[in-house]
Scaffold this motif. Structure first.
Motif, PDB file in Angstrom:
ATOM      1  N   LEU A 111      53.177  34.675  36.749  1.00 49.55           N
ATOM      2  CA  LEU A 111      53.552  36.224  36.233  1.00 49.55           C
ATOM      3  C   LEU A 111      52.544  36.803  36.480  1.00 49.55           C
ATOM      4  O   LEU A 111      53.137  38.301  35.788  1.00 49.55           O
ATOM      5  CB  LEU A 111      52.952  35.280  34.741  1.00 49.55           C
ATOM      6  CG  LEU A 111      54.192  34.725  33.962  1.00 49.55           C
ATOM      7  CD1 LEU A 111      52.428  34.098  33.061  1.00 49.55           C
ATOM      8  CD2 LEU A 111      54.492  34.873  33.339  1.00 49.55           C
TER       9      LEU A 111
ATOM     10  N   ILE B 156      49.572  37.770  36.564  1.00 52.61           N
ATOM     11  CA  ILE B 156      48.285  38.227  34.812  1.00 52.61           C
ATOM     12  C   ILE B 156      47.352  37.636  35.931  1.00 52.61           C
ATOM     13  O   ILE B 156      46.859  36.721  36.826  1.00 52.61           O
ATOM     14  CB  ILE B 156      48.274  37.152  33.540  1.00 52.61           C
ATOM     15  CG1 ILE B 156      50.013  37.247  33.480  1.00 52.61           C
ATOM     16  CG2 ILE B 156      46.891  37.367  32.768  1.00 52.61           C
ATOM     17  CD1 ILE B 156      49.731  36.278  32.113  1.00 52.61           C
TER      18      ILE B 156
ATOM     19  N   SER C  16      51.062  35.134  28.298  1.00 46.54           N
ATOM     20  CA  SER C  16      51.195  36.664  28.304  1.00 46.54           C
ATOM     21  C   SER C  16      50.591  37.073  27.237  1.00 46.54           C
ATOM     22  O   SER C  16      50.483  38.528  27.120  1.00 46.54           O
ATOM     23  CB  SER C  16      52.858  37.003  28.459  1.00 46.54           C
ATOM     24  OG  SER C  16      53.279  36.187  29.633  1.00 46.54           O
TER      25      SER C  16
ATOM     26  N   LYS D   7      56.666  38.158  32.437  1.00 43.82           N
ATOM     27  CA  LYS D   7      56.311  38.100  31.216  1.00 43.82           C
ATOM     28  C   LYS D   7      56.795  38.056  30.214  1.00 43.82           C
ATOM     29  O   LYS D   7      57.927  39.886  29.696  1.00 43.82           O
ATOM     30  CB  LYS D   7      55.047  39.464  31.367  1.00 43.82           C
ATOM     31  CG  LYS D   7      53.579  39.356  32.363  1.00 43.82           C
ATOM     32  CD  LYS D   7      53.038  40.159  31.462  1.00 43.82           C
ATOM     33  CE  LYS D   7      51.821  40.093  33.128  1.00 43.82           C
ATOM     34  NZ  LYS D   7      52.567  40.992  33.817  1.00 43.82           N
TER      35      LYS D   7
ATOM     36  N   CYS E 101      46.741  43.640  33.508  1.00 40.51           N
ATOM     37  CA  CYS E 101      48.473  44.123  33.227  1.00 40.51           C
ATOM     38  C   CYS E 101      48.602  45.529  33.634  1.00 40.51           C
ATOM     39  O   CYS E 101      48.239  46.516  32.831  1.00 40.51           O
ATOM     40  CB  CYS E 101      49.050  42.996  32.277  1.00 40.51           C
ATOM     41  SG  CYS E 101      48.263  41.696  32.714  1.00 40.51           S
TER      42      CYS E 101
ATOM     43  N   SER F 287      49.786  31.428  35.399  1.00 35.35           N
ATOM     44  CA  SER F 287      49.281  33.389  35.281  1.00 35.35           C
ATOM     45  C   SER F 287      49.980  33.467  36.920  1.00 35.35           C
ATOM     46  O   SER F 287      49.788  34.869  37.052  1.00 35.35           O
ATOM     47  CB  SER F 287      48.143  32.572  35.382  1.00 35.35           C
ATOM     48  OG  SER F 287      47.358  32.542  34.224  1.00 35.35           O
TER      49      SER F 287
END
Length: 333
Positions: free
Chosen positions: A286, A288, A267, A180, A333, A283
């Motif tokens: 990442l 997330i 992010s 991120k 997160c 996502s």
């Protein structure tokens, strides 16, 4: 400590390498056509994944690249006089994005003696005559290898097209797990389509939820000019003097800038709601937590059902109300 996304990412990268590697062995000189020179972050993520995948498999960069507007038959023949021609993947196989399809069919017409590989696509036609035209071009070519990203596209291709067709993950997964770029600024970020693939549903629950909402189609002022200047400096530093080398560096700069913008948007939220396929894919890369809705012809759910439904950080919803309810079940997160 293993990340939640490690298993799903590793599986798709290995499958990409297995399928594409059979067609493009190490040392192969190749062309990669249809650079997505527009602001949609998802297509740039696919392009960067393709470059990463192909450079690993062949130990070289493409010898010829172009956009829909800059394709030149003579330049391609000079740069890659023999060998494979690859076409950028994504979601433009069909008649929704006609200019990309026209280039695809032009390549099949002009290069009947060459292996033409369509990197993973989603297929969507609205006009039966357009299907027939494409099927005739594929049949007349005889050396076309088609990769699709979802079961529906696979079944469609097997019914209509006389060519080898394989179910293959989206090339953006070749980017691997991503870090991120910023810490979350909001509890929820909603990446929602505003283009022709936007599904029609009641969005009023999103309006009341208080999260930040945006699409990722708008580029910063002077983005193109700054990318050109950065690419010129990079080309000079690398001693890249040929037109093809400079063009590739410029395309990489554009794609990287666009993906970086998308990663910043995603992010910015502790959790994400999105109806964009690459909102889901990035996502996931990442890691997330996010909830997905569909586009207007099922592209997002088709991909998830084929490849990413085992990822524990994502949920699927069919309405805005359900999306918000499922979002509350996901960890932050």
């Amino acid at each position: 400590m293993k990340r939640r996304n490690e298993k799903v990412i590793t599986a798709q990268i290995e499958y990409l390498k297995e399928v594409v590697g059979k067609l493009i062995p190490s040392g192969t000189k190749y062309a990669l056509l249809d650079f997505p020179n527009h602001s949609n972050v998802g297509d740039s993520a696919i392009w960067l994944g393709e470059i990463e995948l192909l450079s690993q498999l062949t130990s070289r960069m493409p010898s010829y690249v172009c956009t829909v507007d800059t394709f030149n038959e003579g330049d391609l023949l000079r740069a890659v006089p023999s060998g494979a021609i690859l076409i950028h993947g994504g979601g433009n196989f069909g008649d929704i994005w006609r200019r990309n399809q026209d280039l695809r069919e032009l390549i099949l017409e002009k290069f009947k003696d060459r292996l033409v590989i369509q990197l993973p696509q989603t297929i969507k036609f609205n006009d039966e005559n357009a299907v027939i035209r494409c099927a005739n071009a594929i049949k007349a070519h005889g050396h076309f290898h088609l990769m699709v990203r979802d079961q529906q596209s696979l079944e469609f291709a097997q019914r209509h097209f006389a060519c080898p067709t394989e179910l293959v993950p989206d090339s953006a997964f070749a980017l691997g797990a991503l870090a991120k770029p910023i810490q979350p600024l909001n509890e929820m970020f909603m990446l929602l389509r505003t283009d022709v693939e936007r599904a029609i549903y009641d969005r009023s629950p999103f309006d009341l939820a208080g999260g930040i909402s945006a699409d990722w189609l708008e580029e910063p002022n002077n983005f193109y000019r700054f990318a050109k200047a950065k690419a010129t400096i990079k080309a000079f530093m690398k001693g890249a003097w040929s037109q093809e080398q400079r063009r590739l560096i410029f395309y990489q700069q554009l794609a990287t800038g666009r993906v970086d913008r998308g990663l910043l948007l995603l992010s910015s939220g502790n959790r994400v709601v999105t109806d964009r396929l690459h909102g889901h894919i990035l996502s996931t890369l990442l890691d997330i937590p996010h909830v997905t809705l569909d586009n207007n012809y099922g592209k997002v759910s088709g991909y998830i059902n084929a490849w990413t439904k085992s990822y524990p950080g994502a949920q699927v919803a069919t309405t805005a109300k359900e999306a918000l309810e499922k979002l509350e079940l996901l960890p932050r997160c």
